[in-house]
Structure formats: structure tokens, C-alpha cells
Design a protein around this motif. Structure first.
Motif, PDB file in Angstrom:
ATOM      1  N   THR A  19      71.003 -96.502  23.734  1.00 22.82           N
ATOM      2  CA  THR A  19      70.552 -97.825  24.173  1.00 22.82           C
ATOM      3  C   THR A  19      69.079 -97.811  24.568  1.00 22.82           C
ATOM      4  OG1 THR A  19      71.215 -97.437  26.455  1.00 22.82           O
ATOM      5  CG2 THR A  19      72.857 -98.448  24.997  1.00 22.82           C
ATOM      6  N   GLY A  20      68.446 -96.651  24.416  1.00 21.16           N
ATOM      7  CA  GLY A  20      67.035 -96.557  24.773  1.00 21.16           C
ATOM      8  C   GLY A  20      66.142 -97.017  23.635  1.00 21.16           C
ATOM      9  N   GLY A  21      64.856 -96.784  23.806  1.00 23.73           N
ATOM     10  CA  GLY A  21      63.902 -97.235  22.803  1.00 23.73           C
ATOM     11  C   GLY A  21      63.036 -96.105  22.287  1.00 23.73           C
ATOM     12  N   VAL A  22      62.352 -96.387  21.190  1.00 22.83           N
ATOM     13  CA  VAL A  22      61.356 -95.457  20.646  1.00 22.83           C
ATOM     14  C   VAL A  22      59.995 -96.132  20.770  1.00 22.83           C
ATOM     15  CG1 VAL A  22      60.519 -94.312  18.555  1.00 22.83           C
ATOM     16  CG2 VAL A  22      62.973 -94.367  19.047  1.00 22.83           C
ATOM     17  N   GLN A  23      59.073 -95.435  21.428  1.00 18.64           N
ATOM     18  CA  GLN A  23      57.738 -95.988  21.592  1.00 18.64           C
ATOM     19  C   GLN A  23      56.786 -95.395  20.558  1.00 18.64           C
ATOM     20  OE1 GLN A  23      59.023 -94.369  24.681  1.00 18.64           O
ATOM     21  NE2 GLN A  23      60.141 -96.264  25.099  1.00 18.64           N
ATOM     22  N   VAL A  24      55.706 -96.109  20.306  1.00 15.05           N
ATOM     23  CA  VAL A  24      54.668 -95.570  19.433  1.00 15.05           C
ATOM     24  C   VAL A  24      53.347 -95.553  20.186  1.00 15.05           C
ATOM     25  CG1 VAL A  24      55.770 -96.187  17.246  1.00 15.05           C
ATOM     26  CG2 VAL A  24      54.285 -97.851  18.385  1.00 15.05           C
ATOM     27  N   CYS A  59      69.930-104.003   7.259  1.00 17.34           N
ATOM     28  CA  CYS A  59      68.866-103.021   7.549  1.00 17.34           C
ATOM     29  C   CYS A  59      68.364-103.040   8.987  1.00 17.34           C
ATOM     30  CB  CYS A  59      67.694-103.218   6.593  1.00 17.34           C
ATOM     31  SG  CYS A  59      66.712-104.707   6.934  1.00 17.34           S
ATOM     32  N   TYR A 111      67.401 -93.251  19.690  1.00 14.83           N
ATOM     33  CA  TYR A 111      67.604 -94.214  20.787  1.00 14.83           C
ATOM     34  C   TYR A 111      68.378 -93.575  21.942  1.00 14.83           C
ATOM     35  CZ  TYR A 111      66.336 -97.576  17.117  1.00 14.83           C
ATOM     36  OH  TYR A 111      65.704 -98.241  16.102  1.00 14.83           O
ATOM     37  N   GLU A 162      58.569-101.766  22.293  1.00 13.54           N
ATOM     38  CA  GLU A 162      59.243-100.557  21.833  1.00 13.54           C
ATOM     39  C   GLU A 162      60.362-100.951  20.876  1.00 13.54           C
ATOM     40  OE1 GLU A 162      61.155 -98.376  24.981  1.00 13.54           O
ATOM     41  OE2 GLU A 162      62.233-100.116  25.708  1.00 13.54           O
ATOM     42  N   PHE A 163      60.797 -99.987  20.069  1.00  6.72           N
ATOM     43  CA  PHE A 163      61.875-100.250  19.123  1.00  6.72           C
ATOM     44  C   PHE A 163      63.193 -99.955  19.820  1.00  6.72           C
ATOM     45  CE2 PHE A 163      58.094 -99.235  16.695  1.00  6.72           C
ATOM     46  CZ  PHE A 163      58.003-100.369  15.891  1.00  6.72           C
ATOM     47  N   ARG A 164      63.904-101.027  20.157  1.00  2.00           N
ATOM     48  CA  ARG A 164      65.089-100.844  20.992  1.00  2.00           C
ATOM     49  C   ARG A 164      66.131-101.910  20.654  1.00  2.00           C
ATOM     50  NH1 ARG A 164      65.068-100.571  27.633  1.00  2.00           N
ATOM     51  NH2 ARG A 164      67.129 -99.629  27.791  1.00  2.00           N
ATOM     52  N   SER A 207      69.055-102.339  21.361  1.00  2.00           N
ATOM     53  CA  SER A 207      69.975-102.786  22.421  1.00  2.00           C
ATOM     54  C   SER A 207      69.392-103.951  23.222  1.00  2.00           C
ATOM     55  CB  SER A 207      70.344-101.627  23.349  1.00  2.00           C
ATOM     56  OG  SER A 207      69.225-101.226  24.090  1.00  2.00           O
ATOM     57  N   PHE A 258      60.330-104.882  19.381  1.00  2.00           N
ATOM     58  CA  PHE A 258      58.932-104.419  19.401  1.00  2.00           C
ATOM     59  C   PHE A 258      58.016-105.535  19.890  1.00  2.00           C
ATOM     60  CE2 PHE A 258      54.991-103.025  16.994  1.00  2.00           C
ATOM     61  CZ  PHE A 258      54.778-101.898  17.757  1.00  2.00           C
ATOM     62  N   ASN A 316      65.934-104.575  10.339  1.00  2.00           N
ATOM     63  CA  ASN A 316      64.507-104.760  10.601  1.00  2.00           C
ATOM     64  C   ASN A 316      64.276-105.892  11.600  1.00  2.00           C
ATOM     65  OD1 ASN A 316      62.508-103.025   9.161  1.00  2.00           O
ATOM     66  ND2 ASN A 316      63.773-103.550   7.391  1.00  2.00           N
ATOM     67  N   HIS A 335      68.993 -98.208   7.750  1.00  2.00           N
ATOM     68  CA  HIS A 335      68.238 -98.653   8.916  1.00  2.00           C
ATOM     69  C   HIS A 335      66.749 -98.797   8.573  1.00  2.00           C
ATOM     70  CE1 HIS A 335      67.027 -98.694  13.195  1.00  2.00           C
ATOM     71  NE2 HIS A 335      68.287 -98.993  13.433  1.00  2.00           N
ATOM     72  N   SER A 336      66.189 -99.936   8.831  1.00  2.00           N
ATOM     73  CA  SER A 336      64.770-100.290   8.618  1.00  2.00           C
ATOM     74  C   SER A 336      64.366-100.287   7.145  1.00  2.00           C
ATOM     75  CB  SER A 336      63.819 -99.399   9.439  1.00  2.00           C
ATOM     76  OG  SER A 336      63.505 -98.199   8.776  1.00  2.00           O
ATOM     77  N   PHE A 371      49.903 -99.318  14.631  1.00  2.00           N
ATOM     78  CA  PHE A 371      51.150 -98.967  13.948  1.00  2.00           C
ATOM     79  C   PHE A 371      51.693-100.170  13.174  1.00  2.00           C
ATOM     80  CE2 PHE A 371      55.821 -98.369  13.814  1.00  2.00           C
ATOM     81  CZ  PHE A 371      55.858 -97.180  13.113  1.00  2.00           C
ATOM     82  N   ARG A 372      51.672-101.332  13.844  1.00  2.00           N
ATOM     83  CA  ARG A 372      52.174-102.545  13.173  1.00  2.00           C
ATOM     84  C   ARG A 372      51.355-102.821  11.908  1.00  2.00           C
ATOM     85  NH1 ARG A 372      51.942-107.970  12.535  1.00  2.00           N
ATOM     86  NH2 ARG A 372      53.816-109.210  12.943  1.00  2.00           N
ATOM     87  N   PRO A 389      50.563 -99.374  19.352  1.00  2.00           N
ATOM     88  CA  PRO A 389      51.415-100.426  18.774  1.00  2.00           C
ATOM     89  C   PRO A 389      50.713-101.315  17.747  1.00  2.00           C
ATOM     90  CG  PRO A 389      51.833-100.243  21.111  1.00  2.00           C
ATOM     91  CD  PRO A 389      50.659 -99.341  20.815  1.00  2.00           C
ATOM     92  N   GLY A 400      63.809 -94.703  13.642  1.00  2.00           N
ATOM     93  CA  GLY A 400      64.044 -95.607  14.760  1.00  2.00           C
ATOM     94  C   GLY A 400      62.983 -96.677  14.895  1.00  2.00           C
ATOM     95  N   THR A 401      61.852 -96.520  14.208  1.00  2.00           N
ATOM     96  CA  THR A 401      60.809 -97.552  14.225  1.00  2.00           C
ATOM     97  C   THR A 401      61.031 -98.486  13.033  1.00  2.00           C
ATOM     98  OG1 THR A 401      59.227 -96.485  12.729  1.00  2.00           O
ATOM     99  CG2 THR A 401      59.206 -95.772  15.032  1.00  2.00           C
ATOM    100  N   PHE A 402      60.155 -99.487  12.896  1.00  2.00           N
ATOM    101  CA  PHE A 402      60.265-100.302  11.695  1.00  2.00           C
ATOM    102  C   PHE A 402      59.280 -99.889  10.604  1.00  2.00           C
ATOM    103  CE2 PHE A 402      57.865-104.339  13.488  1.00  2.00           C
ATOM    104  CZ  PHE A 402      56.690-103.592  13.610  1.00  2.00           C
TER     105      PHE A 402
END
Lengths: 600, 158
Positions: free
Chosen positions: A205-210, B15, A104, B29-31, B33, B24, B17, A288-289, A216-217, A213, A68-70
Motif C-alpha cells: 500500500t506504499g508508494g514509489v518516489q522518484v 494496465c 509498493y 508518488e506512484f501509489r 492505494s 503521482f 496507468n 502494469h503501466s 521524470f514525467r 518528478p 511501479g512507476t508510470f
């Protein structure tokens, strides 16, 4: 929590209950997620002697903290269950987007237990979870199922589903998501079928936090650059797909041919990545990603084998190609499309048909057995017809549906089956490449190349090149690859990221995502813990050292032609080292000391 | 000369990205939507089209905005949104022919702002399906080619 969502979703199909449970942070730290978390749940909740098709068996769908992250190519989730083909713990990994989208929606894992009375599908929209009637979906192939479920739920939903093969309990039925991505091996789709579960659809529709940030980036940017600079991860897989390996393995003399009767196929290039790119490729695709894009959108226009979809991967091209003595790319690609549509593992089916062809040529099977179809090596039309028959379990397909071991054994000739723990060996001849033979023999889910891909060092020279024919030192390489892959599968990353990055970068990604500090050693130790827990499950299921072997032909009959002519597997020279380095006793049982070290 | 975001769907692998980088950057956050760019996938055909705000010159969202919250930012050659002036009427979301402007509670209009001139989606696109380049005639040609492609795709999928 960050990285993780902190919630596990449990759906019981017997009593239609839905519960949500907190993820124990200590457990998450020790098993990371994905394959690790799934195995831990199975170990704690399902007695290893459980019949795989009993309602007491469970299915755990588990993405990892990177899903779910990049993070590059972090699309993966695992389906963990007790597998019907092998009777072992079975974890089958898939890309696509199902794993990230489950995150998500808010879940680190979905546990499915019990058995529905009638066909159902599960519809997850964030907090809302419904068990819905699937009577009208039953019998549909995977693309039709995906389309129908989306029409009934949400056009954006990710759909993981089974085809007719899973419904009919084909022992190597897979689970497809987004039409083209498979949790391919070990028969996880048949377990879904046994529970009357046609599909799981999810929209999140939610998000994944790290946790951090900016760190991580930075870790993501570093990892991306390393993968993009790598000749395989950055270029080879995008341009040619995994099928680029056909010529490489053939040139090594390790391309199993005609049911492993040989290790070299003169016309292999006709089904290789270069030919694929020229003849059937539409364009590269990515999960995905993904930054690698090994997926092949492809089309066959030849009316005899016409179709559209994705594939073939290397192992598929090999299984339907050289292993069946076939060099017709159109037929191989068509067989792949049919497997995706019916929902079947291409490796096991290809190898099972190869086994049947071998038995037919040796007079063990006759036209009477094979519905009047001459099952000779090289017969492309027969191949495609047998794939279709297996998907519907019609005629001889009903026997192919059991895999090569049960097929060959039913005729009194199990020696024709090229399996370990009843799962078919993939596309690397263990006689030509010693380490991969030890890897197949010790793999916790039956013969498999993606538990510990020693081909990277033994053939491809990534990160270093070692002698493929040597046995010395191979046990340690196998263990390192097995532990790394277990941790990687738990993280949610794709195995192909290792064409560019290693445990250091993965540990940094997981640490900055979750906020739990994993040193490289701790990350690898988590992988070792997962491996040993899988082993303990299998031991309790009744497997033992006697099952850690290869088909007798691999140990005795040399490769006949090609660059590896004369080679056999020297498994006996590697296995004792392997047990010792693993900290297992001579019976292959993890010692008290080892279990203590791993807190198992 | 101002730059524009150019999309090459034939290079897109699906993909997402871009969606991840977008959410982000803007929301931490990775979202997907809430991403300002959205990828539409046709899986069996193996085709994907990323869609984002076209930064129209004669923008319907600007034309319908009663308060001037939606306005042209000449420096970035884009359509910008001013939260201070926004009354949350959502007329802009109805006016946009591309569905590229949407509303999220509480009181937030989401649309592409080109990340202030360094679009993250472009930085994270692994196949250069997204580019942020000067608006030359050549670029206009590609836009036209893409628009034609898109028109065809929409006709095909009904």
C-alpha cells in the motif's frame, strides 16, 4: 532512496526466519536492480556448482528502479536462480504486476533461501511477512492457486505461483503471476517446487518516489510518444500481438519447421497473428503501466480444444505450431492455456514434443514409449495430450518433463535435441539469420532470443536494417543487444519498449527516477557488467567455450525449402570476433583487463 | 458546457496507468492505494473496469455531509471536498454507493477532483478507455451502456 525502495527482504524457509536488509547504494548503482541485482546476489551467496534443487540454491525475485512507476511498460521483474534445465545462471523475466506491487510493499528484492519441510506460501503485506501452510494448495493449477491464495489473504494481492509442473520438478516449470504472465524460461518454477514453495503473495500500500518528478514525467512523456509513434510498439503489437511475427519469419525463411528440419512452413499463416485476431482474440491486455498491450485475452470455443485465458505469443504459436508441423490454432491455443495452468515454459515443451515427434517418425520412439499415442508431426490431439501428460508427469510425460536434450540422450540420440546448453532454441532459425545464431550460442542462460534480440535489425529493420545472411559485423550487434537487454532487464522495463526507445531514453528514465546520473555509456556499461558477471558464474559452474555452440545440424544441414533454402549457420566465422570484442580470451574467459574495467 | 469523465471498459487493458498518473499528480508518488481511480481486473476473462467518482448530481456524499465540506462545484460539474470544513466523520465514505470516496489518515478524504479540469488519468490512458468530454446526449448513451455492462458484471461476480 528514490526509484529503489532501499530494502531487501530475505526469507529462509529452512528455519522460518525473515530479515530485512538495506540495499547498498553503491551496489544498486553498479547493477541497477532486477536481473543485475539478482545476479549479483546469486554470485555472492550461492556457489556456482550448487545443485539447483539443493536447499543451498536461492531464488531472487527482483523488480527494478522503474517498476511501479508510470515509465512505459515498466512491469517487469526477474527471478534469478541457478537453473535446473541448463545448470547456468538463470534469470527469467516476467511482466504482470508482481514486481511493481513488491515495490509498493517496500522491497527491491525478495531472496528466498533454504527449503520448507512441508508446502508453504509466503504472504507479504507491507511490513508484515508470514510463511503460511500451503498443504491444501499443493496440486492446484495456477488460476485455482491464485484464487485460493487471494481468498485467504487479500483480494487485491498479486500472486506469483507454481502449478503442478513446478511441484513435480518439471525441468522447465515456470512461475505465473496474475494467472497469465510467466517467468517462463529456464525452470525457475521447479526451483520453487524443490523448496516446497507454492506461491508468493504480496500486497503493497506504499508508494514509489522518484528523484526529480517533473524531469521524470517529461522523460516518460517523451518515451511514450516515441513508442506510440513506432509501427511495432505503437500499433502492431496491440493489434496482432507478438504472433504477428509468424508470417514475417515464414516469409524470411527463418521459421523453424518440424524440429528444425526446415525453415519454412507453407500453412504457417493459420497460426499467425492475423488468424489469431480473427479467430480467438477477445481483447488486447496490458501488464502494469503498459502502453503497448501485446497481451491476448483469448477464447477457444471449439469443444475439442475449448478454453479461456491468454495467448498465444509468437514463440508459443511457433513451438506448438510449425515446429510440431501443426497449423491448428485452436490446438495451439489450448496447449498454451494448459501450460499456463500447469505452469510450464511453452517454448521448451513445444520444442521437446517436436523432438519426440521427430524421433517417433525416425523409428527411435515407438508406440510403446509414447503410451500408445502416434506422435507424428501435425497430430494436434497428440500435442494437447502430451502437454497434459507432461504437466502431471504421467507416462511418457515423465520423460518429456526433462526437456529435449535429456530425452534424446536417454535414447542415445542427443542430436535430435535442438538446444544450446540444454535449453531449447526459440522461433528463429539460426541458419536463416546469422546473428541470432551467435546470440543463441553465447546466451548465458542457454538458447534464448530475449538476451539479445538481433531479429530487430536482421529482420524487422529496427532501428536499422542489416543483411541477415552476413556474418561480418554481427558480433558487435550481438554484444550491443546483449548489453542493452541486460541493463533494460535490470531497470524493470519490458523489452518491447525498444520498439520505440533505446539506451538514451532508458538511461534518462533511470537517472531521473533514481537520482543517480547514468549517461548512455554508463547504462550500457552496467549491462556489460551484468553480462560478464553471468559469464563468470557459468564458468565457475563448469561451463566453457565448448558450450558456446549450436546443434550440429544448424552448422551442417542446409534449410531445405523456402526463401532461405540452402543456408547454414556460420558460427565459426563470428564466435572468435565475439570473444575478442567482449574482451575475453580464446577460452571465452573475461580477461583481467576487462574485469578491471567493469570492477568485477 | 461542463465536461465529464467517461469510462469505456471494453477498451481498458488493465494496465493501471490511470492509477499511477492519479497518485503521482496528487501525492507526488506512484501509489495505487491512494489513487482516486481504481481498476478492477478479471484476469481469466480478460476484462477490466476502471472505477472513479461518478460526480453524482444528487450525490449521497453531499447529502450526508453535516458541515458542507462535500459540495457540488458547478464550475467543474463535480463533487468537491473542502478540507477546512471537514470534521473527519467519514459519513461520505459510507454513503457513496460506488466506494469512490475513502478516508486516509490523518484526516484526509480522497475522491476524484478531476485534477481541476485536466484529468491526468485521461492523459495517461494509452487506449482512450478514459475520456474527458462534454456531456452530450451521445455521452449519456455511452454512460448508460456502461452502467448496464457494469450491472451485468456485478451480477455475474456476485
Amino acid at each position: 532512496m528514490t526509484g529503489w525502495t532501499g530494502t531487501i527482504l530475505r526469507v529462509n524457509l529452512s528455519d522460518s526466519t525473515v530479515t530485512k536488509e538495506p540495499l547498498d547504494p553503491a551496489l544498486a548503482k553498479r547493477f541497477i536492480g532486477g536481473r543485475g541485482l539478482g545476479t549479483k546476489i546469486m554470485f555472492d551467496e550461492v556457489p556456482p556448482t550448487t545443485d539447483p534443487f539443493s536447499p543451498d540454491n536461492k531464488l531472487v525475485f527482483a523488480p527494478g528502479p522503474l517498476s511501479g512507476t508510470f515509465a512505459p511498460s515498466a512491469s517487469h521483474f526477474d527471478i534469478v536462480t541457478k537453473g535446473p534445465l541448463t545448470g547456468t545462471i538463470a534469470a527469467s523475466s516476467s511482466g504482470g504486476s508482481f514486481g511493481p506491487i513488491l515495490k509498493y510493499a517496500g522491497y527491491d528484492a525478495l531472496i528466498v533461501e533454504g527449503k520448507a519441510e512441508r508446502p508453504v506460501y509466503i504472504w507479504i503485506k507491507d511490513d508484515s511477512v508470514e510463511i503460511r501452510d500451503a498443504e491444501e494448495l499443493w496440486g492446484k493449477q495456477t488460476p485455482e492457486t491464485t484464487e485460493a491464495v487471494r481468498a485467504a489473504t487479500d483480494e487485491e494481492a498479486s500472486v506469483a505461483c507454481i502449478g503442478p509442473a513446478g511441484e513435480k520438478l518439471v525441468l522447465f516449470a515456470n512461475v505465473m503471476n496474475e494467472c497469465n504472465r510467466a517467468a517462463g524460461r529456464t525452470g525457475v518454477g521447479a526451483v520453487m517446487g524443490s523448496k516446497n514453495l507454492k506461491a508468493v503473495a504480496v500486497r503493497g500500500t506504499g508508494g514509489v518516489q522518484v528523484a526529480d518528478p517533473s524531469a521524470f514525467r517529461e522523460a516518460v512523456m517523451t518515451a511514450r510518444q516515441m513508442i506510440q509513434a513506432h509501427p511495432v510498439g505503437g500499433t502492431g503489437l496491440r493489434v496482432y500481438g507478438t504472433d504477428v511475427l509468424v508470417n514475417i519469419l515464414n516469409d524470411t525463411g527463418g521459421l523453424p519447421t518440424r524440429n528444425f528440419q526446415d525453415g519454412y512452413f507453407p500453412t504457417a499463416g493459420k497460426v499467425g497473428g492475423e488468424a489469431l485476431t480473427e479467430n480467438v482474440l477477445v481483447r488486447p491486455r496490458g501488464c502494469h503501466s503498459c502502453i503497448i498491450s501485446c497481451g491476448r485475452a483469448s477464447e477457444v470455443t471449439n469443444p475439442k480444444f475449448a478454453g479461456r485465458g491468454e495467448g498465444p505469443e509468437y514463440e508459443t504459436a511457433w513451438a506448438f505450431g510449425p515446429d510440431c508441423g501443426i497449423d491448428c490454432l485452436d490446438a495451439v491455443t489450448k496447449a498454451n492455456f494448459l501450460c499456463n495452468e500447469f505452469g510450464m515454459d511453452t517454448i521448451t515443451l513445444g520444442s521437446t514434443i517436436a523432438c519426440a515427434m521427430h524421433m517417433y517418425e525416425d523409428g527411435i520412439l515407438t508406440l510403446e514409449d509414447t503410451d500408445g499415442i502416434p506422435l507424428t508431426f501435425g497430430h494436434a490431439e497428440a500435442l494437447v495430450e502430451m502437454v497434459r501428460k507432461t504437466g502431471t508427469r504421467e507416462g511418457f510425460g515423465d520423460k518429456l518433463a526433462l526437456g529435449s536434450y535429456r530425452l534424446a540422450e536417454s535414447y542415445g540420440h542427443p542430436e535430435y535435441s535442438m538446444t544450446v546448453k540444454m535449453q531449447e532454441m526459440p522461433a528463429y532459425d539460426p541458419r536463416a539469420i546469422q546473428g541470432i545464431g551467435l546470440e543463441y550460442a553465447t546466451s548465458n542462460r542457454g538458447a534464448c532470443h530475449v538476451r539479445g534480440y538481433t531479429i530487430a535489425v536482421e529482420v524487422l529493420g529496427n532501428p536499422v536494417k542489416i543483411d541477415k545472411d552476413a556474418t561480418e559485423g554481427k558480433a558487435q550487434w550481438v554484444i550491443t543487444f546483449q548489453n542493452l537487454t541486460a541493463a533494460l532487464d535490470a531497470s524493470g522495463a519490458c523489452l518491447f519498449t525498444t520498439f520505440g526507445i533505446g539506451a538514451d531514453e532508458l538511461a534518462t528514465l533511470v537517472s531521473t527516477a533514481t537520482g543517480v546520473e547514468y549517461s548512455t555509456e554508463e547504462f550500457m556499461k552496467a549491462g556489460e557488467r551484468i553480462w560478464n558477471l553471468e559469464r563468470l558464474f557459468n564458468l565457475k559452474a563448469g561451463l566453457g567455450a565448448a558450450d558456446d555452440t549450436l546443434p550440429e545440424r544448424m552448422l551442417k544441414d542446409p534449410i531445405k525449402t523456402g526463401p532461405s533454402k540452402g543456408c547454414v549457420s556460420h558460427l565459426d566465422q563470428m564466435l572468435p570476433d565475439y570473444y575478442q570484442l567482449r574482451g575475453w580470451d580464446e577460452s571465452g574467459v573475461p580477461t583481467e583487463e576487462k574485469r578491471g574495467q567493469l570492477s568485477l | 458546457m461542463a465536461k465529464i469523465l467517461v469510462i469505456h471498459p471494453e477498451k481498458c487493458t488493465g494496465c493501471r496507468n490511470c492509477e499511477l498518473a492519479c497518485s503521482f499528480f496528487h501525492d507526488g508518488e506512484f501509489r495505487p492505494s491512494t489513487s482516486r481511480i481504481t481498476v478492477h481486473n478479471w484476469e481469466i476473462e480478460g476484462f477490466s473496469v476502471p472505477m472513479a467518482c461518478q460526480q453524482c448530481e444528487d450525490a449521497p456524499c453531499v447529502a450526508v455531509c453535516p458541515t458542507g465540506a462535500m459540495h457540488i462545484d458547478p464550475a467543474l460539474n463535480c463533487v468537491a471536498w473542502d478540507q477546512e470544513k471537514c470534521i473527519g466523520c467519514r459519513m461520505c465514505t459510507l454513503a457513496c454507493p460506488f466506494g469512490a470516496v475513502f478516508y486516509q489518515t490523518p484526516g484526509r478524504i480522497i475522491k476524484c477532483d478531476l485534477c481541476g479540469g485536466e484529468p491526468e488519468c485521461v492523459a495517461f490512458c494509452p487506449t482512450h478507455a478514459l475520456e474527458y468530454v462534454e456531456e452530450t446526449d451521445a455521452v449519456r448513451g455511452r454512460k448508460k451502456a456502461f452502467a448496464t455492462h457494469l450491472k451485468k458484471a456485478f451480477e455475474e461476480v456476485g
